[in-house]
Design a protein around this motif. Structure first.
Motif: not given
Length: 138
Positions: A1, A51, A57, A80
């Motif tokens: 991330m 992402e 996300a 996620c």
């Protein structure tokens, strides 16, 4: 991330995430204009995560009034969740508040949002009793 400060260009993707997050309450204040005004008043406090492919996300809207911090729209995409993204977003927002000299932060969770309440109580936040929220349009 990838974690970074939220910017105006994140609005459309953030709005889609919020609309698809169970327990999220949205209102007229969440218009593009309202969110951009909030970001402008609280530069660098709100955070997002993406992402590897650039898909948004997670979000946390964060601001303060000079005394107390407030978080809104903490959301992580279903795909996620359980990977620490929510905790990291909150940690980054709290660190930014601390750097701004704010020692305490509040947030509101819709009463029936059991998933949200579980997340917050499971990460050390204390549910307050004896408070009632009043609102009025100006």
């Amino acid at each position: 991330m990838l974690y970074r400060a939220m910017v105006a260009e994140d609005y459309d993707a953030a709005c889609r995430l919020w609309e698809n997050t169970a327990g999220m309450g949205l209102s007229e204040a969440d218009s593009r204009e309202g969110i951009l005004q909030f970001l402008g008043r609280n530069p660098g406090l709100s955070q997002v995560c993406e992402e590897e492919d650039g898909t948004l996300a997670g979000t946390v809207m964060c601001g303060h009034d000079g005394r107390r911090g407030y978080m809104y729209h903490v959301a992580v995409s279903t795909a996620c969740r359980g990977k620490g993204a929510g905790r990291e977003l909150v940690s980054r927002a709290l660190a930014a508040l601390h750097e701004a000299g704010i020692a305490k932060c509040h947030l509101m969770v819709i009463e029936g949002n059991t998933l949200g309440r579980s997340f917050w109580s499971g990460t050390g936040w204390q549910e307050r009793e004896g408070l009632v929220l009043f609102s009025q349009n100006t």
